[in-house]
Design a protein around this motif. Structure first.
Motif, PDB file in Angstrom:
ATOM      1  N   LEU A 122      41.709 109.702   4.215  1.00 32.87           N
ATOM      2  CA  LEU A 122      42.495 109.692   5.452  1.00 32.87           C
ATOM      3  C   LEU A 122      43.967 109.832   5.095  1.00 32.87           C
ATOM      4  O   LEU A 122      44.526 108.972   4.413  1.00 32.87           O
ATOM      5  N   VAL A 124      47.347 109.869   6.634  1.00 35.65           N
ATOM      6  CA  VAL A 124      48.232 109.636   7.782  1.00 35.65           C
ATOM      7  C   VAL A 124      49.629 109.266   7.288  1.00 35.65           C
ATOM      8  O   VAL A 124      50.626 109.879   7.679  1.00 35.65           O
ATOM      9  N   LYS A 154      51.613 110.112   1.676  1.00 34.71           N
ATOM     10  CA  LYS A 154      51.764 109.174   0.553  1.00 34.71           C
ATOM     11  C   LYS A 154      50.803 107.991   0.716  1.00 34.71           C
ATOM     12  O   LYS A 154      50.496 107.626   1.848  1.00 34.71           O
ATOM     13  N   TRP A 155      50.394 107.411  -0.389  1.00 34.57           N
ATOM     14  CA  TRP A 155      49.524 106.232  -0.440  1.00 34.57           C
ATOM     15  C   TRP A 155      48.093 106.563  -0.017  1.00 34.57           C
ATOM     16  O   TRP A 155      47.436 105.723   0.600  1.00 34.57           O
ATOM     17  N   THR A 157      44.415 106.728  -0.287  1.00 35.81           N
ATOM     18  CA  THR A 157      43.349 106.138  -1.089  1.00 35.81           C
ATOM     19  C   THR A 157      42.340 107.207  -1.505  1.00 35.81           C
ATOM     20  O   THR A 157      41.864 107.962  -0.663  1.00 35.81           O
ATOM     21  N   ILE A 198      43.977  97.242  -5.646  1.00 33.75           N
ATOM     22  CA  ILE A 198      42.998  98.355  -5.599  1.00 33.75           C
ATOM     23  C   ILE A 198      43.428  99.483  -6.548  1.00 33.75           C
ATOM     24  O   ILE A 198      43.481 100.645  -6.187  1.00 33.75           O
ATOM     25  N   THR A 203      45.002 106.151  -5.640  1.00 37.32           N
ATOM     26  CA  THR A 203      45.931 106.399  -4.540  1.00 37.32           C
ATOM     27  C   THR A 203      46.880 107.530  -4.940  1.00 37.32           C
ATOM     28  O   THR A 203      47.327 107.584  -6.091  1.00 37.32           O
ATOM     29  N   VAL A 354      47.146  93.767  -0.971  1.00 28.99           N
ATOM     30  CA  VAL A 354      47.037  95.059  -0.275  1.00 28.99           C
ATOM     31  C   VAL A 354      46.368  94.879   1.093  1.00 28.99           C
ATOM     32  O   VAL A 354      46.727  95.540   2.067  1.00 28.99           O
ATOM     33  N   ILE A 357      48.375  94.542   4.165  1.00 23.60           N
ATOM     34  CA  ILE A 357      49.285  95.666   4.482  1.00 23.60           C
ATOM     35  C   ILE A 357      48.532  96.836   5.120  1.00 23.60           C
ATOM     36  O   ILE A 357      49.024  97.447   6.067  1.00 23.60           O
ATOM     37  N   ILE A 358      47.308  97.116   4.597  1.00 20.62           N
ATOM     38  CA  ILE A 358      46.581  98.290   5.099  1.00 20.62           C
ATOM     39  C   ILE A 358      45.841  97.990   6.400  1.00 20.62           C
ATOM     40  O   ILE A 358      45.619  96.832   6.736  1.00 20.62           O
ATOM     41  N   SER A 361      49.220  95.976   9.284  1.00 21.60           N
ATOM     42  CA  SER A 361      49.720  94.837   8.507  1.00 21.60           C
ATOM     43  C   SER A 361      49.451  93.544   9.284  1.00 21.60           C
ATOM     44  O   SER A 361      49.171  93.561  10.490  1.00 21.60           O
ATOM     45  N   GLN A 363      51.502  91.496  10.342  1.00 21.64           N
ATOM     46  CA  GLN A 363      52.452  91.370  11.463  1.00 21.64           C
ATOM     47  C   GLN A 363      51.996  92.217  12.657  1.00 21.64           C
ATOM     48  O   GLN A 363      52.088  91.776  13.797  1.00 21.64           O
ATOM     49  N   LEU A 364      51.500  93.411  12.393  1.00 20.79           N
ATOM     50  CA  LEU A 364      51.052  94.247  13.524  1.00 20.79           C
ATOM     51  C   LEU A 364      49.867  93.611  14.243  1.00 20.79           C
ATOM     52  O   LEU A 364      49.760  93.669  15.472  1.00 20.79           O
ATOM     53  N   VAL A 367      51.201  90.815  16.405  1.00 19.93           N
ATOM     54  CA  VAL A 367      51.785  91.333  17.644  1.00 19.93           C
ATOM     55  C   VAL A 367      50.670  91.720  18.621  1.00 19.93           C
ATOM     56  O   VAL A 367      50.681  91.358  19.799  1.00 19.93           O
TER      57      VAL A 367
HETATM   58  C1  LIG Z   1      46.994 100.506  -1.691  1.00 20.95           C
HETATM   59  C2  LIG Z   1      47.301 101.224  -0.402  1.00 20.95           C
HETATM   60  C3  LIG Z   1      46.394 102.176   0.067  1.00 20.95           C
HETATM   61  C4  LIG Z   1      46.699 102.904   1.225  1.00 20.95           C
HETATM   62  N1  LIG Z   1      45.836 103.870   1.656  1.00 20.95           N
HETATM   63  C5  LIG Z   1      46.197 104.665   2.700  1.00 20.95           C
HETATM   64  C6  LIG Z   1      45.350 105.753   3.095  1.00 20.95           C
HETATM   65  O1  LIG Z   1      44.273 105.977   2.549  1.00 20.95           O
HETATM   66  N2  LIG Z   1      45.785 106.566   4.086  1.00 20.95           N
HETATM   67  C7  LIG Z   1      46.974 106.358   4.726  1.00 20.95           C
HETATM   68  O2  LIG Z   1      47.299 107.128   5.620  1.00 20.95           O
HETATM   69  N3  LIG Z   1      47.780 105.314   4.387  1.00 20.95           N
HETATM   70  C8  LIG Z   1      47.405 104.468   3.397  1.00 20.95           C
HETATM   71  N4  LIG Z   1      48.215 103.412   3.027  1.00 20.95           N
HETATM   72  C9  LIG Z   1      49.469 103.191   3.731  1.00 20.95           C
HETATM   73  C10 LIG Z   1      49.319 102.071   4.740  1.00 20.95           C
HETATM   74  O3  LIG Z   1      48.612 102.516   5.856  1.00 20.95           O
HETATM   75  C11 LIG Z   1      50.751 101.603   5.090  1.00 20.95           C
HETATM   76  O4  LIG Z   1      51.245 100.943   3.949  1.00 20.95           O
HETATM   77  C12 LIG Z   1      50.773 100.682   6.295  1.00 20.95           C
HETATM   78  O5  LIG Z   1      50.511 101.409   7.462  1.00 20.95           O
HETATM   79  C13 LIG Z   1      52.115  99.982   6.427  1.00 20.95           C
HETATM   80  O6  LIG Z   1      53.147 100.924   6.400  1.00 20.95           O
HETATM   81  P1  LIG Z   1      54.366 100.749   5.363  1.00 20.95           P
HETATM   82  O7  LIG Z   1      53.819 100.408   4.051  1.00 20.95           O
HETATM   83  O8  LIG Z   1      55.192 101.975   5.473  1.00 20.95           O
HETATM   84  O9  LIG Z   1      55.164  99.518   5.898  1.00 20.95           O
HETATM   85  P2  LIG Z   1      56.191  99.499   7.164  1.00 20.95           P
HETATM   86  O10 LIG Z   1      55.527 100.060   8.364  1.00 20.95           O
HETATM   87  O11 LIG Z   1      57.493 100.086   6.749  1.00 20.95           O
HETATM   88  O12 LIG Z   1      56.332  97.932   7.323  1.00 20.95           O
HETATM   89  C14 LIG Z   1      57.138  97.142   6.436  1.00 20.95           C
HETATM   90  C15 LIG Z   1      57.109  95.698   6.944  1.00 20.95           C
HETATM   91  O13 LIG Z   1      57.602  95.651   8.305  1.00 20.95           O
HETATM   92  C16 LIG Z   1      56.625  95.060   9.139  1.00 20.95           C
HETATM   93  N5  LIG Z   1      56.636  95.701  10.451  1.00 20.95           N
HETATM   94  C17 LIG Z   1      56.620  97.028  10.749  1.00 20.95           C
HETATM   95  N6  LIG Z   1      56.590  97.232  12.066  1.00 20.95           N
HETATM   96  C18 LIG Z   1      56.570  96.011  12.648  1.00 20.95           C
HETATM   97  C19 LIG Z   1      56.528  95.551  13.985  1.00 20.95           C
HETATM   98  N7  LIG Z   1      56.463  96.395  15.025  1.00 20.95           N
HETATM   99  N8  LIG Z   1      56.535  94.212  14.192  1.00 20.95           N
HETATM  100  C20 LIG Z   1      56.577  93.343  13.160  1.00 20.95           C
HETATM  101  N9  LIG Z   1      56.608  93.712  11.880  1.00 20.95           N
HETATM  102  C21 LIG Z   1      56.614  95.029  11.613  1.00 20.95           C
HETATM  103  C22 LIG Z   1      55.276  95.276   8.435  1.00 20.95           C
HETATM  104  O14 LIG Z   1      54.345  94.302   8.838  1.00 20.95           O
HETATM  105  C23 LIG Z   1      55.675  95.125   6.969  1.00 20.95           C
HETATM  106  O15 LIG Z   1      55.708  93.770   6.641  1.00 20.95           O
HETATM  107  C24 LIG Z   1      47.907 102.636   1.912  1.00 20.95           C
HETATM  108  C25 LIG Z   1      48.780 101.642   1.456  1.00 20.95           C
HETATM  109  C26 LIG Z   1      48.476 100.938   0.304  1.00 20.95           C
HETATM  110  C27 LIG Z   1      49.432  99.881  -0.176  1.00 20.95           C
END
Ligand SMILES: Cc1cc2nc3c(=O)[nH]c(=O)nc-3n(C[C@H](O)[C@H](O)[C@H](O)COP(=O)(O)OP(=O)(O)OC[C@H]3O[C@@H](n4cnc5c(N)ncnc54)[C@H](O)[C@@H]3O)c2cc1C
Length: 383
Positions: A122, A124, A154-155, A157, A198, A203, A354, A357-358, A361, A363-364, A367
């Motif tokens: 996936l 996204v 980016k990221w 899996t 993981i 990734t 992890v 976060i995935i 998160s 926090q989301l 909410v």
């Molecule tokens: C090991 C790993 C595997 C992954 N695999 C995939 C994959 O296969 N495909 C893919 O598409 N993505 C993947 N991801 C990405 C993952 O979906 C994102 O990391 C996740 O959506 C969070 O986005 P971000 O890391 O950019 O954090 P951000 O969105 O920048 O958030 C940073 C911080 O701000 C907080 N925050 C953000 N918005 C709000 C809000 N509205 N209210 C309160 N707090 C908020 C978050 O909770 C977090 O603590 C992977 C990530 C990791 C670490």
């Protein structure tokens, strides 16, 4: 705690555990250190029919219910969160195609995904688009019967090894989902190493440079890529990640009980020290609570109950945060040994980070869950 399962579900769980104990768990630490999943391991999962378990039987899958899929995710999560992640992303792609694909997309892709001949990923997230998936900037331009994809994901899996990417980009109509095969000219991947958890899940960055994709690969109507396609995929991903966290809880508890029952300090086994017992009691309670929440989410999903979405979010949020507590406490109980790579709890700790976060998160989910609470209370909460 199998009493609440049907006889068939209990039997499946037994078989999943036996498979994971025999083929997955013994290699989890080595794969974690190597930061790779060998292709033979993925083939083994495919040959067992585990990658296609939830795909409908008419497309060659196992047609299993949601509870059974959850039990599989739980057993894989107990053995190795990287492989549980493979199950998660692969089934997310298959689910999105089953839910939003055309007849011919289903006929083309589901049997291959069900057999594990193609591994789905996936795609996204981008460097600038994380929690806010609708802000993706990967450009999708229509040119005749084709779409052209330009951007950087980016990221992703298993991005380094997957065969089929479910990509969400931005077209003139808004966020749009489409399927891109690995061998499409202009597609390039680059492994991201040294992640906290993981680590065997390969990734990757995925770069699209003028990738030309037939219009027949667009899933659902352009503009519905996030609201509908990713929405459906994420809902299933949350469910299997929640169960994967039950697996981390089980593994943390088992490792802690075994260690506390053999390690001696101050003239007695550390399991006799009350503060150590408290850590184990909390883990034990959290493991049961997380399992029950995931089971409830599974049952509601099987009943197509309108409360299934909220139950899935609740289960994922609770299980992920509980897995974080349990893995940290498991390291604590192991002392310096827990900080080393000689014991699996170090891996469990990184994997558990992890999970918060995935698939939304912590926090989301916080909410969103408050929103469900207001909705369930109805008009009274509008005052
Ligand atoms: C090991 C790993 C595997 C992954 N695999 C995939 C994959 O296969 N495909 C893919 O598409 N993505 C993947 N991801 C990405 C993952 O979906 C994102 O990391 C996740 O959506 C969070 O986005 P971000 O890391 O950019 O954090 P951000 O969105 O920048 O958030 C940073 C911080 O701000 C907080 N925050 C953000 N918005 C709000 C809000 N509205 N209210 C309160 N707090 C908020 C978050 O909770 C977090 O603590 C992977 C990530 C990791 C670490």
């Amino acid at each position: 705690m199998t009493g609440a399962l049907t006889a068939q579900q209990a039997q499946s769980r037994k078989e999943f555990r036996a498979f994971a104990d025999r083929h997955i768990a013994p290699h989890a630490d080595a794969h974690h250190r190597a930061q790779r999943t060998p292709p033979e391991t993925i083939r083994l999962l495919a040959e067992e029919g585990l990658l296609g378990l939830p795909v409908a039987e008419e497309y060659g899958g196992g047609g299993c219910d949601a509870v059974t899929l959850g039990l599989l995710a739980g057993e894989l999560g107990r053995a190795c969160s990287s492989l549980r992640s493979l199950l998660t992303v692969h089934t997310m792609v298959a689910h999105a195609i089953a839910r939003w694909g055309s007849h011919s997309q289903k006929e083309t892709w589901l049997p291959r995904l069900a057999r594990g001949e193609r591994i789905g990923a996936l795609a996204v997230s981008e460097p600038g688009a994380g929690s806010d998936a609708a802000s993706v900037t990967t450009r999708l331009t229509r040119e005749g019967d084709d779409w052209v994809v330009d951007g950087h994901k980016k990221w992703i899996t298993y991005g380094e090894s997957a065969d089929l990417f479910l990509v969400v980009g931005r077209s003139a109509e808004g966020p749009t989902a489409l399927l891109v095969e690995r061998d499409t000219p202009g597609l390039r991947t680059e492994l991201i190493e040294d992640m906290i958890g993981i680590r065997a899940s390969m990734t990757a960055h995925v770069y699209f440079d003028g990738c030309r994709v037939p219009a027949a690969n667009v899933l659902a109507r352009p503009g519905l890529g996030v609201s509908h396609v990713v929405g459906a995929a994420l809902d299933l991903g949350r469910y299997t990640v929640g169960w994967g966290c039950v697996g981390i809880l089980d593994a943390s508890l088992e490792a802690s009980v075994d260690y506390a029952a053999t390690r001696e300090q101050f003239g007695s086994l550390i399991k006799e020290h009350q503060l150590v017992r408290r850590l184990i009691s909390n883990m034990y309670t959290d493991a049961h609570a997380a399992r029950l929440l995931c089971l409830e989410a599974g049952r509601l999903r099987d009943e197509r109950h309108p409360g299934a979405l909220a139950a899935t979010s609740t289960a994922k949020y609770f299980a992920a945060t509980a897995a974080g507590r349990a893995a940290a406490d498991a390291v604590q109980i192991h002392g310096a040994n827990g900080c080393s790579s000689d014991y699996p709890v170090q891996r469990l700790l990184g994997d558990s980070r992890v999970m918060e976060i995935i698939e939304g998160s912590a926090q989301l989910h916080q909410v969103g869950l408050a929103e469900y609470a207001f909705q369930e209370r109805g008009p009274r909460s509008d005052r």
